[in-house]
Write an enzyme that holds these catalytic residues in place. Structure first.
Site, PDB file in Angstrom:
ATOM      1  N   LYS B  90      -5.170   6.089   4.675  1.00 16.71           N
ATOM      2  CA  LYS B  90      -4.855   4.899   5.459  1.00 16.71           C
ATOM      3  C   LYS B  90      -5.572   4.876   6.813  1.00 16.71           C
ATOM      4  O   LYS B  90      -5.873   3.814   7.355  1.00 16.71           O
ATOM      5  CB  LYS B  90      -3.345   4.802   5.682  1.00 16.71           C
ATOM      6  N   GLU B 112       2.648  -3.833   8.477  1.00  8.50           N
ATOM      7  CA  GLU B 112       3.708  -3.596   7.516  1.00  8.50           C
ATOM      8  C   GLU B 112       3.512  -2.185   6.965  1.00  8.50           C
ATOM      9  O   GLU B 112       2.399  -1.652   7.000  1.00  8.50           O
ATOM     10  CB  GLU B 112       3.622  -4.609   6.365  1.00  8.50           C
ATOM     11  N   SER B 384      -5.045  10.471  -2.698  1.00 11.17           N
ATOM     12  CA  SER B 384      -5.022   9.559  -1.554  1.00 11.17           C
ATOM     13  C   SER B 384      -4.178  10.045  -0.376  1.00 11.17           C
ATOM     14  O   SER B 384      -4.421   9.679   0.755  1.00 11.17           O
ATOM     15  CB  SER B 384      -4.537   8.185  -1.999  1.00 11.17           C
TER      16      SER B 384
END
Lengths: 257, 402
Positions: B90, B112, B384
């Site tokens: 991210k 969010e 990830s």
């Protein structure tokens, strides 16, 4: 010329209440719309509930949620319009988000709206960039697509939007969602002056409109005032929604009960 | 034909677009033109590249997973996005977007978050750049991801609980959009995945494609001392919620002959009502500003998804994934909660790596019998994120207390 186009030929004061279809219950909606007309509403904006109404504040969100729980869908709303048309010629615009309409089928939706007697559509998440197909089908059917403009919409874009819409545009009074505090008067005046100078068609104003004083002031600057969350709020916890509508809209239109 | 999506209007064929209230049109148009400028601006690219190296610790390794490769009979490589600063991919996107926010002169950042990883990444870069930060998070996710909530608070962000609808990522996104509509003049919305109105899906993809670019180079290098070496891997596998890590690793390989597989969350099973398998069960629709496949009822209401992994618990998917499914360039399959938990334990025990529950969905495909992976093939998994944030959930699932 459809019912919306007809009433906007004259620049008289107009109050346009917003009601969520099937809220607080399915059985009262027809009477609530007829009561709106009797109390002086010029047109009614009927909300089609959606699970994720991202331009709406908590009041209309909750009403939408309740209406979905009550089993409201597009099919039911169109039946409701058909029923109203047996008794009334009040202009009706449906307000809803694009997903349920896509799910129903855009062409079928416009076709069925026409049959039922719907005059206009307001779709807050469909800017002109994505509206080609709907605009074309609706134009052919003689249904007004009431596109929106906001305080941060530039002059040239106001011209383009009003040209595409053709019959009527909806000015969002504030940067924000429904049910918030109304606009600063000075800023609103400047903004609506820009719209007046650039719009090729009549325009109504909504978001933050609550009282008779708002209605009077907005009608001086625009062609009509939409009242949404303030009405829905009155309906919360009410066992007699038709009376509530009668009284509240009378207050808005005449300043008396 | 060389892959070139989206078109100038932000559409991936019929998917994508900008389905937003008029109030947001000036903001996304400004973002679009600023982003186009930044793409060709050396100053921007140098600053981003330096942040990736010095702040996030890139490049992340491509690790050959010896023991599971032995067990499976094919070669498994893990692209270690879990080793980024803040523990997931991210941050790649958050760094790119915060630089844009700064260029736009915005003073307030909103985002969010589902699992909390994007919230932490956003709170991190906002702290680094001295900007006010508000994170919207569903109440249910706050319960599942207490650790990340506390981390965001430590980083100086305000976490606003969202209690509408399913109280998860979908509703947090609604609230973030409402905030954005209201505060558009001073606020930058830092979207965490390849979703939302144009230009977000392609912009987030571009920021994440550093994953695939590194992977390509690292794989080729890994082959230098190997017999029967090949330049490209055979298979790439990534989990898909909104789909940003998958787009990031797939994108640089779209023109190559490499099999690409996205794994979405099947929850309790795709034939139950409790899953988040948008590609398998969704229909064309519009949510959060773009057209894509969407889990919805016969009336067009958005369905409540379910996944044990908060990061995949989303009823929509990025529009480019929908395009890649309909064009059949990428295969989309699914893994259940059970399979993900099993893969979580398996990787922990076999390789000493706790994977995020999201990434565990991708890993679980390695063990599925019908995965069509051939003996001796080279398979790369996008790992990830790391699994620390999920140990409570896993413990609860296994009925264990600590």
């Amino acid at each position: 010329m459809n019912r919306i186009q007809k009433i906007f030929q004259d620049r008289t004061e107009k109050v346009i209440p917003f009601l969520t279809a099937g809220y607080p219950s399915k059985k009262d909606t027809v009477q609530m719309i007829l009561a709106s007309e009797k109390s002086g509403a010029a047109m009614v904006e009927l909300g089609m509930p959606f699970s994720d109404p991202l331009a709406d504040g908590p009041i209309i969100q909750a009403a939408s949620q309740k209406a979905i729980e009550n089993g409201v869908n597009i099919g039911w709303i169109l039946e409701l319009v058909t029923e109203i048309r047996r008794e009334s010629e009040i202009p009706l615009a449906l307000m809803g988000y694009i997903n349920p309409i896509i799910n129903y089928g855009i062409e079928k939706f416009i076709h069925d709206c026409k049959l039922a007697g719907v005059d206009g559509l307001i779709i807050p998440d469909l800017p002109p960039e994505e509206a080609d197909e709907l605009l074309q089908v609706a134009n052919d059917a003689g249904i007004c697509i009431i596109l929106l403009v906001a305080p941060n919409t530039g002059n040239e874009r106001i011209r383009e939007i009003s040209n595409l819409a053709g019959s009527l545009i909806y000015c969002v009074a504030i940067l924000g969602i429904t049910g918030e505090t109304g606009a600063n008067r000075g800023e609103l005046r400047q903004y609506l002056k820009r719209v007046e100078e650039n719009s090729e068609c009549p325009f109504v104003v909504g978001f933050g409109v609550k009282e008779r004083a708002d209605v009077v002031e907005i009608n001086r600057m625009a062609h009509g005032a939409v009242v949404g969350s303030a009405i829905i709020e009155q309906l919360q916890n009410s066992s007699e929604p038709v009376n509530v509508i009668n009284d509240y809209i009378r207050k808005l239109t005449k300043g008396t009960e | 034909m060389v892959y070139k999506q989206p078109d100038n209007s932000g559409h991936f064929d019929k998917f994508g677009g900008k389905y937003v209230p008029e109030t947001l049109i000036p903001a996304i148009n400004e973002l679009e033109s600023l982003y186009k400028e930044a793409l060709n601006d050396d100053v921007f690219q140098t600053e981003l590249s330096q942040l990736r190296t010095d702040y996030s610790g890139r490049p992340t390794p491509l690790y050959y997973a010896n023991r599971i490769s032995d067990e499976l009979g094919f070669n498994v490589f893990l692209k270690r996005e879990d080793l980024n600063h803040t523990g997931a991919h991210k941050i790649n996107n958050a760094l790119g977007q915060i630089l844009l926010a700064k260029r736009m002169g915005k003073t307030r950042i909103i985002a969010e978050t589902g699992a909390g990883m994007h919230g932490v990444a956003t709170a991190t870069v906002a702290a680094q750049f001295g900007l006010k930060c508000i994170i919207y998070m569903g109440k249910e996710d706050i319960r599942r991801q207490k650790l990340n909530v506390f981390k965001m608070n430590l980083l100086g962000a305000e976490v606003r609980p969202v209690s509408s609808g399913s109280k998860t990522l979908k509703d947090a996104t609604n609230e973030a959009i409402r905030d954005w509509v209201t505060n558009v003049e001073n606020t930058y919305y830092l979207i965490g995945s390849v979703v939302g109105p144009h230009p977000y899906p392609s912009m987030v993809r571009d920021f994440q494609s550093v994953i695939g670019e590194e992977t390509k180079k690292q794989f080729a290098e890994s082959q230098q001392q190997v017999a029967n070496s090949q330049e490209l891997p055979d298979v790439l596998i990534a989990c898909v919620g909104g789909g940003s890590n998958a787009m990031g690793i797939f994108y640089p390989f779209l023109n190559d002959t490499v099999r690409l597989v996205g794994v979405e969350a099947a929850g309790h099973g795709v034939d139950t009502d409790a899953h988040a398998a948008t590609m398998t069960k969704g229909e064309f629709g519009v949510l959060h500003g773009s057209a894509s496949y969407l889990l919805q009822t016969g009336d067009g209401q958005v369905k409540l998804p379910h996944s044990i992994s908060a990061g995949l618990d989303y009823p929509g998917v990025g529009p480019e994934h929908s395009y890649l499914k309909s064009s059949e360039r990428v295969e989309y399959v699914s893994a259940t909660d059970d399979e993900a938990i099993e893969a979580f334990q398996w990787l922990s025990e076999k390789e000493g790596i706790l994977p995020a529950l999201e990434s565990s969905h991708a890993l679980s495909l390695l063990k599925q019998r019908d995965n069509n992976i051939q003996k001796d093939e080279n398979v790369i998994i996008c790992l990830s994120g790391r699994g620390d944030k999920d140990v409570h959930t896993v413990a609860e699932y296994l009925g264990k207390k600590f």
